[in-house]
Design an enzyme around this catalytic site. Structure first.
Site, PDB file in Angstrom:
ATOM      1  N   TYR A  55       9.866   5.033  32.643  1.00  0.00           N
ATOM      2  CA  TYR A  55      10.718   3.960  33.164  1.00  0.00           C
ATOM      3  C   TYR A  55      12.156   4.456  33.345  1.00  0.00           C
ATOM      4  O   TYR A  55      12.815   4.129  34.315  1.00  0.00           O
ATOM      5  CB  TYR A  55      10.703   2.740  32.238  1.00  0.00           C
ATOM      6  CG  TYR A  55      11.353   1.540  32.880  1.00  0.00           C
ATOM      7  CD1 TYR A  55      10.587   0.663  33.654  1.00  0.00           C
ATOM      8  CD2 TYR A  55      12.720   1.303  32.758  1.00  0.00           C
ATOM      9  CE1 TYR A  55      11.176  -0.427  34.275  1.00  0.00           C
ATOM     10  CE2 TYR A  55      13.321   0.221  33.379  1.00  0.00           C
ATOM     11  CZ  TYR A  55      12.549  -0.645  34.138  1.00  0.00           C
ATOM     12  OH  TYR A  55      13.122  -1.711  34.763  1.00  0.00           O
TER      13      TYR A  55
ATOM     14  N   PHE B  90      23.055  -0.686  64.119  1.00  0.00           N
ATOM     15  CA  PHE B  90      21.626  -0.651  63.847  1.00  0.00           C
ATOM     16  C   PHE B  90      21.252  -1.997  63.228  1.00  0.00           C
ATOM     17  O   PHE B  90      22.027  -2.578  62.484  1.00  0.00           O
ATOM     18  CB  PHE B  90      21.227   0.506  62.924  1.00  0.00           C
ATOM     19  CG  PHE B  90      19.741   0.570  62.735  1.00  0.00           C
ATOM     20  CD1 PHE B  90      18.928   1.035  63.766  1.00  0.00           C
ATOM     21  CD2 PHE B  90      19.142   0.087  61.581  1.00  0.00           C
ATOM     22  CE1 PHE B  90      17.546   1.030  63.625  1.00  0.00           C
ATOM     23  CE2 PHE B  90      17.758   0.084  61.437  1.00  0.00           C
ATOM     24  CZ  PHE B  90      16.961   0.562  62.461  1.00  0.00           C
ATOM     25  N   THR B  91      20.039  -2.466  63.527  1.00  0.00           N
ATOM     26  CA  THR B  91      19.642  -3.843  63.156  1.00  0.00           C
ATOM     27  C   THR B  91      19.911  -4.176  61.686  1.00  0.00           C
ATOM     28  O   THR B  91      20.676  -5.097  61.387  1.00  0.00           O
ATOM     29  CB  THR B  91      18.148  -4.046  63.465  1.00  0.00           C
ATOM     30  OG1 THR B  91      17.405  -2.975  62.886  1.00  0.00           O
ATOM     31  CG2 THR B  91      17.898  -4.048  64.974  1.00  0.00           C
TER      32      THR B  91
ATOM     33  N   ASP C 199      25.302   6.722  57.779  1.00  0.00           N
ATOM     34  CA  ASP C 199      23.883   6.350  57.868  1.00  0.00           C
ATOM     35  C   ASP C 199      23.155   7.631  58.261  1.00  0.00           C
ATOM     36  O   ASP C 199      23.113   8.016  59.426  1.00  0.00           O
ATOM     37  CB  ASP C 199      23.704   5.250  58.923  1.00  0.00           C
ATOM     38  CG  ASP C 199      22.244   4.855  59.101  1.00  0.00           C
ATOM     39  OD1 ASP C 199      21.369   5.572  58.590  1.00  0.00           O
ATOM     40  OD2 ASP C 199      21.997   3.834  59.768  1.00  0.00           O
TER      41      ASP C 199
ATOM     42  N   LYS D 281      12.428   8.714  57.471  1.00  0.00           N
ATOM     43  CA  LYS D 281      12.565   9.408  58.755  1.00  0.00           C
ATOM     44  C   LYS D 281      12.657  10.919  58.521  1.00  0.00           C
ATOM     45  O   LYS D 281      11.659  11.551  58.243  1.00  0.00           O
ATOM     46  CB  LYS D 281      13.797   8.890  59.498  1.00  0.00           C
ATOM     47  CG  LYS D 281      13.592   7.550  60.205  1.00  0.00           C
ATOM     48  CD  LYS D 281      13.669   6.358  59.309  1.00  0.00           C
ATOM     49  CE  LYS D 281      13.685   5.048  60.041  1.00  0.00           C
ATOM     50  NZ  LYS D 281      14.744   4.169  59.634  1.00  0.00           N
TER      51      LYS D 281
ATOM     52  N   ARG E 118      13.347  -2.232  72.388  1.00  0.00           N
ATOM     53  CA  ARG E 118      14.715  -2.131  71.891  1.00  0.00           C
ATOM     54  C   ARG E 118      15.592  -2.682  73.004  1.00  0.00           C
ATOM     55  O   ARG E 118      16.086  -1.950  73.845  1.00  0.00           O
ATOM     56  CB  ARG E 118      15.083  -0.678  71.559  1.00  0.00           C
ATOM     57  CG  ARG E 118      14.680  -0.261  70.152  1.00  0.00           C
ATOM     58  CD  ARG E 118      15.452  -1.017  69.104  1.00  0.00           C
ATOM     59  NE  ARG E 118      15.106  -0.654  67.740  1.00  0.00           N
ATOM     60  CZ  ARG E 118      14.747  -1.538  66.790  1.00  0.00           C
ATOM     61  NH1 ARG E 118      14.614  -2.807  67.076  1.00  0.00           N
ATOM     62  NH2 ARG E 118      14.513  -1.142  65.562  1.00  0.00           N
TER      63      ARG E 118
ATOM     64  N   PHE F 240      12.755  -9.525  66.340  1.00  0.00           N
ATOM     65  CA  PHE F 240      11.822  -8.633  67.039  1.00  0.00           C
ATOM     66  C   PHE F 240      10.580  -8.326  66.216  1.00  0.00           C
ATOM     67  O   PHE F 240       9.529  -8.029  66.765  1.00  0.00           O
ATOM     68  CB  PHE F 240      12.522  -7.325  67.446  1.00  0.00           C
ATOM     69  CG  PHE F 240      13.128  -6.568  66.292  1.00  0.00           C
ATOM     70  CD1 PHE F 240      14.403  -6.872  65.854  1.00  0.00           C
ATOM     71  CD2 PHE F 240      12.423  -5.566  65.652  1.00  0.00           C
ATOM     72  CE1 PHE F 240      14.962  -6.182  64.782  1.00  0.00           C
ATOM     73  CE2 PHE F 240      12.972  -4.872  64.587  1.00  0.00           C
ATOM     74  CZ  PHE F 240      14.248  -5.189  64.142  1.00  0.00           C
TER      75      PHE F 240
HETATM   76  C1  LIG Z   1      15.377   2.975  59.697  1.00  0.00           C
HETATM   77  C2  LIG Z   1      16.816   2.930  59.771  1.00  0.00           C
HETATM   78  C3  LIG Z   1      17.581   2.216  58.829  1.00  0.00           C
HETATM   79  C4  LIG Z   1      16.968   1.327  57.766  1.00  0.00           C
HETATM   80  O1  LIG Z   1      16.109   1.990  56.914  1.00  0.00           O
HETATM   81  P1  LIG Z   1      14.777   1.352  56.314  1.00  0.00           P
HETATM   82  O2  LIG Z   1      14.212   2.442  55.487  1.00  0.00           O
HETATM   83  O3  LIG Z   1      13.902   0.963  57.469  1.00  0.00           O
HETATM   84  O4  LIG Z   1      15.159   0.166  55.499  1.00  0.00           O
HETATM   85  C5  LIG Z   1      18.957   2.276  58.943  1.00  0.00           C
HETATM   86  N1  LIG Z   1      19.548   2.972  59.931  1.00  0.00           N
HETATM   87  C6  LIG Z   1      18.850   3.651  60.855  1.00  0.00           C
HETATM   88  C7  LIG Z   1      19.564   4.404  61.929  1.00  0.00           C
HETATM   89  C8  LIG Z   1      17.465   3.648  60.817  1.00  0.00           C
HETATM   90  O5  LIG Z   1      16.773   4.303  61.753  1.00  0.00           O
END
Ligand SMILES: *Cc1c(COP(=O)(O)O)cnc(C)c1O
Length: 459
Positions: free
Chosen positions: A74, A126-127, A217, A260, A384, A451
């Protein structure tokens, strides 16, 4: 001229996962059931899945072996310390808080740094990033260069910030109302477009002058580094790992979706250099994610992530990864298909406004195009455009983004060159019958990030 050499993969295949081939009749029914939203399709009804490169990459045998080394204590799991050491070594950041994925980190940093009425400039939105900034009381301001909004413009670094736009914002609202600039490597919504190190250095200088932080980011930082190596003269002899390290060093902290670049199926982290911010983040992570040495992750997943980070900054890996995306993009260009140029690093973005010029933007051309490609071949892509852009908070109207795109996102190390050929042929087939395609109307609309779950009917 030197003959162009192939980008072939620096690995061989050890295990395969069978996928399902479907009939057109089956796909039409499946899509209707999914409300013409590719996010609502069942994965079993999909042949080649280009919905996203998030969490869909193939792990290496090393990463799978790492899963077996999970220390599921933990507190104080040895995998956390391995991850922390790896992030310090490759990304330069001093303090790490693991989170369940990128948005978990965005949530925490937004809550710590943003006050009601603040402004957060960024190189395009970004969303999830923007939503967390808004939920924390901030207002996002786009300071990406104008070229990023033009899908035809061949600028090599369309992720660059326009420093004049930032200076204008500082003049207008004062630096005290700007806690940080939000910088993405690469810019997803512009089509996977990179930022240059020259621009980032200039941004660092300007933000230092005003005491403004840069939060990075860093979701696709290795892919961005590859584009710098290819196109920024000063960096052509540097390796990817060096460039990644330099990018990170120019920023004050980062949110990472490790689903990613880092090739794991789940996970993320917040990383900062300021011990006070780290202290706050550690306090907050126990409320929203989990104890600070695991956040939202299992020990085994932190191990696979640490290994994935190392693999992600290898030159051979990234050349093949981006090479495959370029292979598909160049093929589509040769077919005369309208795509966002230059080709981005994680996918191909079809320009739906040009592909389906007879469909009005409020009849969702990109949503329509994604649906038609699925029906043709079982290839799943995503919208998109206007659906992703949501509604204006004040007026309740749709936001009308200048870019109306369909994203064909390529998972890392998953598909072959033959798959790329099948995808290109399917897009071409739909292009040939584009005049007969009609738009959609929205029949269900969720309040947040619509979306993901919106439903449509054919007009
Ligand atoms: C995917 C993504 C995020 C958010 O990450 P999650 O792991 O999906 O929560 C933030 N910024 C960018 C540019 C992304 O592609």
């Amino acid at each position: 001229m030197e003959k162009k050499r192939s980008w072939a993969e620096p690995y061989k295949i050890k295990m395969v996962e069978p996928v399902f081939m479907t009939t057109e009749k089956h796909r039409i029914e499946a899509l209707e059931e999914a409300g013409y939203n590719t996010f609502l399709l069942k994965s079993e009804d999909v042949y080649i899945d280009l919905l996203t490169d998030s969490g869909t990459s193939a792990m290496s045998d090393r990463q799978w072996a790492g899963l077996m080394m999970g220390d599921e204590a933990y507190a104080g799991s040895r995998n956390f310390y391995h991850l922390e050491e790896t992030i310090r070594k490759y990304y330069s950041y001093k303090y790490v808080v693991p989170t369940h994925q990128g948005r978990g980190a965005e949530h925490i940093i937004s809550k710590i740094l943003i006050k009601e009425g603040d402004y957060i400039p960024g190189n395009m939105y970004f969303t999830t990033t923007k939503l967390h900034q808004e939920l924390a009381g901030g207002k996002f301001v786009d300071i990406v260069i104008d070229e990023a909004h033009d899908p035809e413009c061949l600028h090599k670094f369309k992720g660059d910030t326009d420093l004049k736009k930032l200076e204008a914002l500082i003049d207008k609202v004062g630096a005290g109302k700007i806690p940080y600039v939000s910088i993405a490597t690469t810019v997803n919504m512009a089509g996977g477009q990179p930022i240059s190190l020259g621009n980032l250095k200039a941004l660092r200088k300007l933000t230092n002058k005003h005491g403004i932080k840069i939060i990075h980011d860093m979701t696709r930082v290795a892919e961005n580094a590859f584009m710098i190596q290819q196109n920024e003269d000063e960096y052509k002899d540097k390796c990817i790992a060096e460039i990644v390290y330099e990018i990170c060093s120019l920023t004050d902290g980062a949110t990472m979706s490790s689903k990613k670049d880092a090739m794991v199926n789940i996970g993320g982290f917040l990383a900062v250099n300021d011990p006070e911010i780290f202290d706050k983040a550690r306090n907050m992570v126990v409320i929203y994610e989990g104890l600070h040495t695991y956040g939202g992750m299992a020990g085994r997943d932190m191990e696979a992530l640490a290994i994935g980070i190392k693999e992600s900054v290898q030159d051979d890996h990234i050349r093949a990864r981006v090479g495959q995306v370029f292979y598909l993009g160049e093929k589509l260009l040769a077919m005369g298909i309208p795509i966002v140029k230059p080709i981005g690093t994680h996918g191909i973005f079809l320009n739906a406004k040009k592909f389906l010029p007879h469909i009005r933007q409020d009849e969702f051309p990109a949503q329509t195009l994604a649906a038609e490609i699925y029906i043709d071949s079982g290839v799943r892509s995503m919208e998109r455009g206007i659906v992703s852009a949501g509604r204006n908070k004040e007026t309740g109207e749709h936001n009308y983004p200048s870019l109306e795109l369909v994203r064909l996102t390529i998972p890392r190390r998953v598909y072959t060159q033959a798959h790329m050929d099948v995808i290109a042929e399917s897009v071409q087939r739909v292009y040939e019958r584009r005049d007969s395609i009609r738009g959609l109307k929205m029949v269900y609309e969720p309040e947040y990030l619509r979306f993901f779950q919106a439903r449509f009917k054919k007009l």
